[in-house]
Design a protein around this motif. Structure first.
Motif, PDB file in Angstrom:
ATOM      1  N   UNK B  18      -4.547   0.898  -4.759  1.00  0.00           N
ATOM      2  CA  UNK B  18      -5.627   0.439  -3.879  1.00  0.00           C
ATOM      3  C   UNK B  18      -5.297  -0.929  -3.297  1.00  0.00           C
ATOM      4  N   UNK B  19      -4.834  -1.827  -4.156  1.00  0.00           N
ATOM      5  CA  UNK B  19      -4.559  -3.183  -3.687  1.00  0.00           C
ATOM      6  C   UNK B  19      -3.370  -3.172  -2.736  1.00  0.00           C
ATOM      7  N   UNK B  21      -2.425  -0.918  -0.785  1.00  0.00           N
ATOM      8  CA  UNK B  21      -2.725  -0.356   0.519  1.00  0.00           C
ATOM      9  C   UNK B  21      -3.661  -1.237   1.326  1.00  0.00           C
ATOM     10  N   UNK B  22      -4.122  -2.311   0.726  1.00  0.00           N
ATOM     11  CA  UNK B  22      -5.107  -3.129   1.431  1.00  0.00           C
ATOM     12  C   UNK B  22      -4.476  -3.872   2.605  1.00  0.00           C
ATOM     13  N   UNK B 107     -11.532  -3.657   5.558  1.00  0.00           N
ATOM     14  CA  UNK B 107     -10.128  -3.281   5.422  1.00  0.00           C
ATOM     15  C   UNK B 107      -9.420  -3.331   6.767  1.00  0.00           C
TER      16      UNK B 107
END
Lengths: 312, 440
Positions: B18-19, B21-22, B107
């Motif tokens: 998740x991080x 892909x941020x 995002x």
């Protein structure tokens, strides 16, 4: 075993809570929603262990969300603890009312009957234009024992709240799964008649599982409503329930953490496919789901077992 | 403990993913990034979402090229900045939309969000937009509740709410001296249909106090089959049948109703029906009273006047690109984008030409007025956050020679004639007999 469980719970809690610091805003919200939905799915997994799947868990998800919203809007209560407690209580009572009825049914009959109940709620709420009808209603941001944060602190507080509840619920459900009644549930899945001959009441077991699912659904719905700030009858629609069932199938009935991990994965996949394939995101999501089912027919939880088997 | 490790490992892996892909691309100074949310799948896609974004994409391309449109829209992009778009599908319900809205703002770091056809989404998004201080334009949805039940700082609706659709329809009957001893309704059974019927009966109660309501039918949303309802309408013989149906529901109803001759026994009045003309063509019967939720589509094309050049430019570009004429949805998307362009350029004139912040944009948008192909748009209600716009109702007439549907006997209504004044709720305004309405 018990001490291992408590240690792993604490480690999971700390690891997840660290997300409140390291996760970017959007991911924190996504995780909070995923964990709230994971709570609902945990209830389905509890039933799945006994061989039945509820296609109507949206009933309690929606009931919890609407209870919190109506209480918050009409009585000015914004405390998240109190709202969660009240919603859980309402869902407990409704679960106790329907549990004994549903516990007599298996397979497709159980699935359809539970679905029917949730669609009754959907239909009723859609007709009630004084509480917004199909458009739903808004609910203000929650307070935490008098503390009313805004912006990132609010999101972080909500996130920590749902993490804590998820870990506690996960731990309690694990204890329940390993208890006598929990193991009998598993036995029911294999041979219901034999369980009856052992002297246990299958109906009783199924009722317990259903009521636990109801309470978890209500808590999940309350948190989702508070995080989103909006509820609508869609919460009880069959597609919402279907999503919960999917997460439960994705996770399998073998592992509790797998439920939450599955919920998070589903949210991430959906969010990114929605962004990168705006016209075909359903297709992307479908292919992912199909691939998981083909590769892991017993769910993500089976990975844990496989890994454990290799080590042993 | 081994299992524990793997569980935590799994969680951490997900988090890292998740991080990782941020990190979105940092917003550039010479680009204005908008997030567009509209239906790309589901029932509302064919009727509203897809034509709206077809129109929007066309306009964004024309703006990015620059010099394609008449003044005041001849400047390139938004105040010289290139327009970049992230499109998101609105299908999936309010829950998903709140998540996607956060993703777009936090995002993707869009500078503004333009979107939402569904009223449920329009109610769910504004509190989140204010929380994130994200400049947001609601371009299509109808419910007056958005700004009548709440007030928001960063949220604007550039289209009039649904009250004017049905008030105009009732006024049209009156101005054409149409005799209405009785009427009936067939509306979809969800908030849109229920509200439309309430507005229409309320307006009729004022303008035709003696008209009798024969029956109010609410078939399920997406029902598709209206055999029973049409039988009931044929039996009751109302002088007029009102419907706010849209999309496949409206197409189904019209085809089944004309096959059984309902349109010959009762006058059909459709509050938002223009968008099914491209699909139905000559299967749409003549003589239907038709609204388009604003001076949109055929009514805008027939209007002429000082906006003719702008309207025809967009109309012809749309026809050339998509081989069909623009119905109501692209017009609402255009008025949103033209409004956004006007607000951005106004804010840039005030701040010395740098890319405006959400605060500056909100200040510029408040109470703004601008011209669009659908007429003069004024942010006149809800403290300058809710637009009013003129409306038009006409009668359908198939032109067999050109093979095109035409709108005849069109009546145009001033924005202040069919919209409530500031500070008054639509329901009360109708119930009190339209106080403050300025009709000439």
């Amino acid at each position: 075993m018990q001490s291992n469980l408590i240690i792993s719970a604490i480690v999971a809690l700390v690891a997840l809570a660290a997300g409140a610091v390291i996760l970017p805003d959007w991911a924190m919200f996504l995780f909070a929603m995923a964990l709230a939905k994971g709570l609902v799915c945990l209830g389905i997994v509890g039933m799945m262990r006994g061989g039945v799947v509820s296609f109507g868990q949206g009933l309690y998800y929606c009931l919890g969300a609407y209870t919190a919203t109506l209480v918050a809007n009409n009585f000015g209560i914004s405390d998240i603890f109190l709202l969660t407690f009240l919603s859980a209580l309402v869902c407990l009572l409704v679960g106790i009312a329907f549990g004994p009825l549903l516990s007599n049914y298996r397979g497709i009959f159980f699935a359809m009957l539970s679905l029917a109940l949730s669609m009754v709620l959907y239909g009723s709420l859609s007709k009630m234009s004084f509480i917004g009808g199909t458009d739903g209603l808004n609910i203000a941001a929650p307070t935490f024992l008098g503390w009313a944060p805004e912006g990132r602190p609010l999101q972080a507080a909500l996130y920590i709240y749902v993490v804590t509840i998820s870990v506690i619920a996960g731990t309690l459900m694990r204890i329940y799964f390993d208890s006598e009644r929990g193991l009998l549930t598993l036995a029911t899945r294999d041979n219901e008649l034999r369980v009856e001959y052992l002297g246990a009441s299958v109906r009783n077991i199924m009722t317990y599982n259903y009521v636990f699912g109801a309470v978890l659904g209500g808590i999940g719905g309350t948190i989702a409503a508070l995080a989103l700030g909006h509820v609508d009858p869609e919460f009880a629609f069959w597609t919402t329930s279907g999503e919960f069932v999917f997460v439960a199938i994705l996770a399998g009935y073998l592992s509790v953490p797998a439920v939450f991990v599955s919920a998070i994965i589903l949210e991430l996949v959906r969010s990114f496919s929605n962004l990168y394939f705006p016209n075909t995101w359903q297709l992307a999501l479908g292919i992912f789901l199909l691939a998981v089912i083909i590769a892991l027919p017993n769910g993500l939880g089976s990975l844990v077992r496989r890994w454990k088997g290799n080590k042993a | 403990m081994k299992t524990t490790n793997s569980k935590i490992g799994g969680l951490l892996a997900t988090m890292t993913l998740a991080v990782g892909l941020s990190g979105p691309a940092a917003a550039e100074e010479d680009t204005f990034k908008i997030g567009v949310i509209t239906f790309l799948s589901g029932q509302a896609a064919e009727s509203f979402g897809v034509p709206a974004w077809n129109g929007g994409k066309l306009l964004v391309d024309m703006l990015n090229e620059g010099g394609k449109l008449p003044a005041p829209y001849d400047q390139k992009g938004f105040g010289g900045m290139n327009i970049e778009v992230v499109v998101v599908d609105e299908a999936g319900g309010a829950t998903k939309q709140v998540q996607e809205f956060r993703n777009l703002v936090q995002r993707e770091e869009v500078d503004a969000v333009v979107g939402y056809v569904s009223s449920g989404d329009c109610l769910a998004i504004p509190p989140v937009a204010d929380e994130l201080k994200a400049f947001t334009i609601l371009y299509d949805c109808g419910t007056p509740r958005v700004f009548e039940d709440g007030s928001y700082e960063y949220v604007f609706r550039t289209a009039a709410h649904a009250t004017m659709d049905n008030v105009s329809l009732a006024r049209y009957l009156k101005s054409r001296n149409f005799d209405v001893p009785s009427f009936a309704g067939l509306n979809q059974d969800y908030a849109w249909g229920q509200d439309s019927w309430a507005d229409f009966t309320g307006a009729m109660n004022q303008l035709y106090p003696d008209a009798e309501v024969k029956t109010a039918l609410f078939p399920k949303f997406g029902a598709g089959q209206y055999g029973t309802e049409i039988s009931a309408l044929l039996r009751e013989k109302p002088a007029l049948v009102h419907s706010s149906n849209w999309g496949g529901d409206l197409q189904g109803f019209l085809i089944q109703a004309t096959a059984r001759g309902l349109h010959k026994r009762s006058q059909l009045a459709l509050a938002a029906g223009d968008h099914v003309i491209p699909q139905l063509q000559d299967k749409m019967p003549d003589g239907i009273f038709l609204g388009a939720r604003g001076v949109n589509g055929l009514a805008a094309y027939a209007r002429g006047g000082e906006l003719e050049e702008l309207t025809n430019t967009m109309w012809e570009a749309y026809e050339a690109e998509y081989d069909t004429f623009p119905v109501q949805a692209p017009f609402r998307m255009w008025q949103a984008i033209f409004g956004l362009k006007t607000a951005i350029e106004k804010a840039m004139a005030e701040n010395g030409g740098t890319k405006p912040t959400s605060e500056e944009l909100a200040a510029a948008m408040q109470g703004l007025s601008w011209d669009a192909p659908s007429g003069h748009i004024e942010m006149a209600l809800a403290n300058g956050h809710q637009a009013i716009q003129p409306n038009a109702i006409g009668t359908t007439k198939w032109n067999a020679e050109t093979g095109k549907m035409e709108l005849v006997d069109v009546e145009y209504y001033d924005a202040r004639c069919v919209n409530p004044p500031d500070g008054m709720k639509s329901q009360e305004w109708i119930a009190q007999g339209f106080p403050g309405a300025q009709c000439d």
